[in-house]
Scaffold this active site. Structure first.
Site, PDB file in Angstrom:
ATOM      1  N   HIS A   6      -8.203   0.922   6.566  1.00 39.80           N
ATOM      2  CA  HIS A   6      -7.475   0.585   5.336  1.00 39.80           C
ATOM      3  C   HIS A   6      -6.746  -0.742   5.395  1.00 39.80           C
ATOM      4  O   HIS A   6      -5.981  -1.065   4.484  1.00 39.80           O
ATOM      5  CB  HIS A   6      -6.455   1.667   4.991  1.00 39.80           C
ATOM      6  CG  HIS A   6      -7.062   2.974   4.617  1.00 39.80           C
ATOM      7  ND1 HIS A   6      -7.283   3.347   3.311  1.00 39.80           N
ATOM      8  CD2 HIS A   6      -7.514   3.985   5.377  1.00 39.80           C
ATOM      9  CE1 HIS A   6      -7.822   4.561   3.287  1.00 39.80           C
ATOM     10  NE2 HIS A   6      -7.974   4.971   4.534  1.00 39.80           N
ATOM     11  N   LYS A  22       4.316  -2.153  -6.249  1.00 39.62           N
ATOM     12  CA  LYS A  22       3.615  -1.882  -4.997  1.00 39.62           C
ATOM     13  C   LYS A  22       4.620  -2.086  -3.876  1.00 39.62           C
ATOM     14  O   LYS A  22       5.717  -2.597  -4.127  1.00 39.62           O
ATOM     15  CB  LYS A  22       2.414  -2.819  -4.831  1.00 39.62           C
ATOM     16  CG  LYS A  22       2.766  -4.293  -5.103  1.00 39.62           C
ATOM     17  CD  LYS A  22       1.554  -5.206  -5.035  1.00 39.62           C
ATOM     18  CE  LYS A  22       0.646  -5.166  -6.222  1.00 39.62           C
ATOM     19  NZ  LYS A  22      -0.639  -4.566  -6.029  1.00 39.62           N
ATOM     20  N   ARG A  23       4.262  -1.722  -2.648  1.00 42.69           N
ATOM     21  CA  ARG A  23       5.168  -2.004  -1.539  1.00 42.69           C
ATOM     22  C   ARG A  23       5.484  -3.491  -1.488  1.00 42.69           C
ATOM     23  O   ARG A  23       4.650  -4.319  -1.863  1.00 42.69           O
ATOM     24  CB  ARG A  23       4.535  -1.551  -0.225  1.00 42.69           C
ATOM     25  CG  ARG A  23       4.594  -0.061  -0.014  1.00 42.69           C
ATOM     26  CD  ARG A  23       6.009   0.471   0.007  1.00 42.69           C
ATOM     27  NE  ARG A  23       6.683   0.115   1.234  1.00 42.69           N
ATOM     28  CZ  ARG A  23       6.854   0.919   2.262  1.00 42.69           C
ATOM     29  NH1 ARG A  23       6.445   2.172   2.200  1.00 42.69           N
ATOM     30  NH2 ARG A  23       7.471   0.524   3.366  1.00 42.69           N
ATOM     31  N   LYS A  59       1.337  -9.467  -0.368  1.00 41.87           N
ATOM     32  CA  LYS A  59       1.119  -9.078  -1.767  1.00 41.87           C
ATOM     33  C   LYS A  59       1.696 -10.120  -2.731  1.00 41.87           C
ATOM     34  O   LYS A  59       1.446 -10.098  -3.922  1.00 41.87           O
ATOM     35  CB  LYS A  59       1.727  -7.712  -2.038  1.00 41.87           C
ATOM     36  CG  LYS A  59       1.053  -6.593  -1.223  1.00 41.87           C
ATOM     37  CD  LYS A  59       1.699  -5.249  -1.490  1.00 41.87           C
ATOM     38  CE  LYS A  59       1.162  -4.123  -0.615  1.00 41.87           C
ATOM     39  NZ  LYS A  59      -0.122  -3.569  -1.068  1.00 41.87           N
ATOM     40  N   THR A  97      -5.111   0.245  -5.290  1.00 38.24           N
ATOM     41  CA  THR A  97      -5.494   1.345  -6.178  1.00 38.24           C
ATOM     42  C   THR A  97      -4.609   1.307  -7.423  1.00 38.24           C
ATOM     43  O   THR A  97      -4.978   1.834  -8.466  1.00 38.24           O
ATOM     44  CB  THR A  97      -5.336   2.708  -5.472  1.00 38.24           C
ATOM     45  OG1 THR A  97      -4.102   2.720  -4.757  1.00 38.24           O
ATOM     46  CG2 THR A  97      -6.483   2.958  -4.522  1.00 38.24           C
ATOM     47  N   LYS A 123      -5.231   2.059 -11.614  1.00 34.03           N
ATOM     48  CA  LYS A 123      -4.388   2.880 -12.502  1.00 34.03           C
ATOM     49  C   LYS A 123      -3.983   2.087 -13.734  1.00 34.03           C
ATOM     50  O   LYS A 123      -3.936   2.611 -14.852  1.00 34.03           O
ATOM     51  CB  LYS A 123      -3.136   3.372 -11.750  1.00 34.03           C
ATOM     52  CG  LYS A 123      -3.472   4.355 -10.638  1.00 34.03           C
ATOM     53  CD  LYS A 123      -2.349   4.519  -9.622  1.00 34.03           C
ATOM     54  CE  LYS A 123      -2.925   5.094  -8.323  1.00 34.03           C
ATOM     55  NZ  LYS A 123      -2.038   4.928  -7.172  1.00 34.03           N
TER      56      LYS A 123
HETATM   57  C1  26W Z   1       1.572   2.198  11.533  1.00 31.35           C
HETATM   58  C2  26W Z   1       1.929   1.400  10.379  1.00 31.35           C
HETATM   59  C3  26W Z   1       0.970   1.493   9.284  1.00 31.35           C
HETATM   60  C4  26W Z   1       1.136   2.467   8.324  1.00 31.35           C
HETATM   61  C5  26W Z   1       0.256   2.549   7.264  1.00 31.35           C
HETATM   62  C6  26W Z   1      -0.079   0.606   9.200  1.00 31.35           C
HETATM   63  C7  26W Z   1      -0.955   0.682   8.146  1.00 31.35           C
HETATM   64  C8  26W Z   1      -0.783   1.652   7.180  1.00 31.35           C
HETATM   65  C9  26W Z   1      -1.726   1.762   6.020  1.00 31.35           C
HETATM   66  C10 26W Z   1      -3.147   1.673   6.498  1.00 31.35           C
HETATM   67  C11 26W Z   1      -1.429   0.752   4.986  1.00 31.35           C
HETATM   68  C12 26W Z   1      -2.023   1.085   3.661  1.00 31.35           C
HETATM   69  O1  26W Z   1      -1.508   1.911   2.929  1.00 31.35           O
HETATM   70  N1  26W Z   1      -3.105   0.407   3.295  1.00 31.35           N
HETATM   71  C13 26W Z   1      -3.571   0.434   1.939  1.00 31.35           C
HETATM   72  O2  26W Z   1      -4.553   1.424   1.772  1.00 31.35           O
HETATM   73  C14 26W Z   1      -4.936   1.541   0.421  1.00 31.35           C
HETATM   74  C15 26W Z   1      -5.895   2.696   0.310  1.00 31.35           C
HETATM   75  O3  26W Z   1      -7.101   2.386   0.906  1.00 31.35           O
HETATM   76  C16 26W Z   1      -5.542   0.241  -0.072  1.00 31.35           C
HETATM   77  O4  26W Z   1      -5.842   0.361  -1.434  1.00 31.35           O
HETATM   78  C17 26W Z   1      -4.564  -0.919   0.138  1.00 31.35           C
HETATM   79  O5  26W Z   1      -5.177  -2.132  -0.193  1.00 31.35           O
HETATM   80  C18 26W Z   1      -4.113  -0.935   1.569  1.00 31.35           C
HETATM   81  O6  26W Z   1      -3.096  -1.902   1.753  1.00 31.35           O
END
Ligand code: 26W
Length: 807
Positions: free
Chosen positions: A356, A544-545, A550, A652, A656
């Site tokens: 992701h 978004k975050r 971003k 995503t 929406k």
């Molecule tokens: C350990 C820290 C950490 C926590 C969460 C690293 C990475 C993440 C996630 C992978 C980050 C995340 O939410 N990625 C998002 O995933 C969405 C679903 O596929 C995508 O639409 C977003 O572009 C992507 O940033």
């Protein structure tokens, strides 16, 4: 229409719950009691559906997918379940009899915020679609006592408060004390041979119980439910009686607390791995309990562990649950006595992995010493997986150290979870066409050369029943009227709406719906935060975050430019517009918090200048969450998706917005590329560098001062940042944007600024032509079917999990 029979049964059920659990009759019940009683009656229905599902599973012996994820950002359940069960009107009429408004009961429910952002919400959308499409599925995650923190803005600055969700949320969780499991941590191991098997003995280890709680997820129109099983950690010997009788109450509880801390709180970072012991424990706790559960189920149903790959698909959602690979190996070998090769064959035919993110700092690695200390047997298995892999690779590429190092599961004293995931998985996918392409060229280049057939794409999707049908009843009604209700179960039907793209009546109706939704959102914002926004202005939204990649800052630069124009000339011809932001920053991410502060101070400054505010307004939504999103998406007109190309895996939120008729203003990044392909260049506003241009510029060297020196506009914007807003200077951010090298803006806001503002002007011109803009909106709605989670799930089911539907 409510049916009389069903209404009577519902009424009886609610009254029984009220009497049994709270000892009250409806007239004396508080709203909270009513919310809980109503929810309990819904849970009963879901449990009944689950019983039917189990019976059918027994009959049909189908393969099931197990979706492992550290995050499920579920949001609220009551409204969704009533919609999915088709019982909204029945419940509404019962509650009317008690003089209670169903909408108010919805608001009693806290969001289950067991996720950070995109990854977690995607997992929740997928559970919904799996149920709706009749695919046998189970999700596994943790029952965090506190979900993602509540955001409170204090004088512009983000502060974090604990998210206490269980008091109102627990009613949706069914405890399963019959399925408790044990997970081991720490200590040391010794090994011996017994009857030709290697036996591992554990010493001085800590055993923690995993107690499951089931959250049942219905899917619109289907008769089956998906189960999301959430594990809670608890101590085996909850109480130290000796300490207690000696009066040391703290010590008596110590063990209990040590165990329970594992599932206390969700890690609030979605971009950084910090290698924290507690997070490692969380990951292993999830994985160990879930894999034991999967194997127990399989053996109960099929007796033979060798058929696991035919009957179970285990999905690793991002690398966080990647320890399921060595855990599965451990159980197959140590508990079920399979040999290494046979066990590895089973693992690699069962497990698949979705990546992701390509952000380097988000790629997880675990320190070897830490792994060794916390999970000695698991660490040993990882070493052996890598030893065998490296031997094979060495044979293939003798002497090619650099390539071999890139493939290694271990480097710099750290285990690389992404490499472990790719190596063990039969299939690896990215989450948009562009992203799936990028991972093959970048982070997984060597793996792609080795096993190109492993790599594939599944573009993300959203639960369109939640994000359109349930969130936007006005638009749903218009769709039903024009194209019928087929889109509800088959989102590709939305295409039929396109025949109305030149129908003035429909376009005007669309505009009116948008306006009413804007009024609703403005009211909600006023009620929650006391912030006034004018629904007659254009709603331009970025939610978004908060992360530098971003580029919320790029949006802010544009806003400051408009502000400067208005300060110079209050009569400037500027379309009245409101910029709406919602974003949480990881608590330790200082720069992100500064950007939030900047947005809040600009909002404050503008509120002190009514002449500016009439044309340019800025609002920051405090504590942006799923429920707020459900109200905001239908009210949005411009969707800002402006990440630096190559950085956003998919996005995503963009989907929406689109399905609710907002027009994307974005870069060629993530799923924006496919959105652009679907709607055509005329129905989207694209700007900025392509991924190739980004790479080239970065390689040449990004010189931020060049843009500053060559643009009067940018100079004024940056000067204004230094001068500040509402009496506060933002020198830090100016420095961040301008410094090359060191803490330079890696996401190159200034390089894309000029084109961003160019395209803004084009967008503004189009917006002024109401019918033209509504036509773009209509095309976006019509083409959104491709981005339904149902489509994603059909892709996964067909290409990766090989599932069949329950009949
Ligand atoms: C350990 C820290 C950490 C926590 C969460 C690293 C990475 C993440 C996630 C992978 C980050 C995340 O939410 N990625 C998002 O995933 C969405 C679903 O596929 C995508 O639409 C977003 O572009 C992507 O940033």
């Amino acid at each position: 229409m409510a049916s009389k029979n069903s209404v009577n049964i519902i009424k009886q059920n609610i009254e029984e719950k009220l009497s049994r659990y709270f000892g009250v009759v409806p007239a004396d019940a508080t709203q909270d009691q009513l919310y809980k009683a109503v929810s309990m009656t819904v849970v009963d229905m879901l449990l009944e559906q689950k019983r039917q599902f189990n019976a059918k599973m027994k009959e049909q012996n189908l393969k099931r997918v197990y979706y492992l994820c550290m995050e499920f950002l579920v949001g609220r359940s009551l409204k969704t379940n009533l919609y999915n069960l088709g019982l909204v009107e029945d419940y509404r009429s019962v509650l009317n009899e008690y003089n209670v408004d169903l909408n108010e009961l919805y608001e009693m429910e806290p969001d289950a915020g067991l996720g950070n952002g995109g990854l977690g919400r995607l997992a929740a959308c997928f559970m919904d679609s799996l149920a709706a499409l009749n695919y046998p599925a189970m999700g596994f995650s943790l029952r965090y006592e506190y979900g993602l923190f509540k955001q409170k803005i204090v004088d512009g600055w983000q502060t974090e408060m604990p998210d206490v969700w269980l008091p109102g949320g627990e009613v949706w969780l069914t405890p399963r004390s019959d399925r408790v499991l044990k997970v081991r941590f720490g200590g040391w191991i010794s090994q011996r041979e017994e009857n030709g098997h290697l036996v591992t003995d554990y010493h001085d280890d800590t055993v923690i119980e995993a107690m499951p709680y089931d959250l049942l997820i219905s899917g619109g129109g289907s008769k089956i439910v998906s189960t999301l099983r959430l594990w809670k950690a608890r101590s085996v010997n909850t109480f130290d009686m000796k300490s207690f009788s000696q009066g040391d109450y703290t010590k008596a509880m110590e063990k209990n607390n040590d165990a329970e801390v594992i599932t206390k709180v969700l890690y609030p970072s979605d971009d950084h791995t910090q290698g924290k012991t507690l997070r490692l424990k969380q990951q292993y706790f999830l994985v160990s309990a879930s894999i034991q559960n999967i194997i127990n189920d399989h053996l109960k149903r099929f007796k033979d562990i060798r058929t696991l790959p035919e009957k179970a698909a285990i999905h690793i959602n991002d690398t966080h649950p990647a320890l399921c690979v060595p855990e599965l190996m451990r159980i197959l070998m140590d508990d079920l006595y399979l040999g290494w090769d046979e066990a590895w064959d089973i693992v690699t035919r069962t497990v698949a992995y979705t990546n992701h993110t390509v952000m380097a700092e988000a790629l997880e690695t675990w320190n070897e010493d830490l792994l060794h200390r916390i999970l000695p047997r698991i660490y040993q298995i990882i070493l052996e997986i890598n030893r065998r892999f490296m031997a094979d690779v060495w044979n293939l590429y003798p002497g090619q150290w650099e390539r071999i190092n890139k493939l290694s599961l271990i480097g710099d004293n750290h285990v690389r979870m992404a490499n472990l995931s790719v190596h063990a998985s039969h299939t690896v996918n990215g989450v948009s066409a562009l992203h799936s392409d990028i991972i093959k060229r970048s982070i997984f280049k060597e793996f792609h050369t080795l096993t190109p057939e492993k790599f594939t794409n599944v573009t993300n999707g959203i639960a369109h029943r939640r994000w359109l049908h349930q969130s936007n009843p006005r638009l749903s009604a218009l769709l039903d009227e024009t194209i019928g209700h087929g889109w509800y179960s088959d989102a590709s039907d939305l295409k039929k709406f396109r025949v109305y793209e030149n129908d003035e009546k429909v376009l005007n109706e669309l505009a009116e719906i948008k306006y009413q939704n804007k009024v609703d959102f403005a009211n909600r914002l006023y009620k929650k935060q006391g912030v006034l926004i004018d629904p007659k202005t254009r709603f331009d939204v970025q939610v978004k975050r908060l992360h530098a990649y971003k580029r919320q800052l790029l949006n802010v630069l544009k806003i400051i430019n408009l502000y400067n124009i208005l300060v110079e000339n209050p009569n400037a011809d500027i379309t009245p517009q409101t910029y709406i932001f919602g974003a949480k920053a990881a608590p330790g991410y200082y720069h992100a918090k500064e950007v939030i502060e900047l947005i809040n101070y600009i909002a404050k400054d503008i509120s002190m200048h009514p002449e500016i505010k009439a044309k340019l307004n800025v609002a920051f939504i405090e504590d942006y969450c799923v429920s707020t999103a459900e109200c905001l998406m239908p009210a949005s007109e411009i969707s800002e998706q402006i990440s630096l190309a190559g950085k956003e895996a998919s996005g995503t939120g963009n989907m929406k917005f689109m399905i609710n008729g907002a027009v994307t203003f974005g870069t060629m990044d993530g799923a924006n590329v496919e959105i652009c392909d679907s709607v055509g260049n005329d129905n989207i506003f694209i700007f900025g560098m392509s991924t190739k241009e980004v790479d080239d510029l970065w390689a040449r060297g990004y010189n931020s001062t060049y843009y500053y020196n060559n643009s009067m506009e940018l100079r004024k914007i940056i000067d204004r940042l230094k001068k500040g807003f509402a009496g506060k200077s933002f020198e830090n951010i100016a420095t961040y944007l301008l410094t090359s090298g060191g803490i330079a803006d890696q996401y190159m806001c200034l390089a894309d600024y000029e084109n961003y503002f160019e395209v803004y002007k084009q967008m503004d011109k189009v917006y002024k032509n109401k019918l033209q803009f509504q036509k773009m909106s209509l095309v976006n709605i019509s083409e959104a079917g491709r981005f339904a989670a149902d489509r994603s799930i059909e892709d996964y089911a067909r290409d990766i999990w090989h599932l069949k539907k329950l009949k």
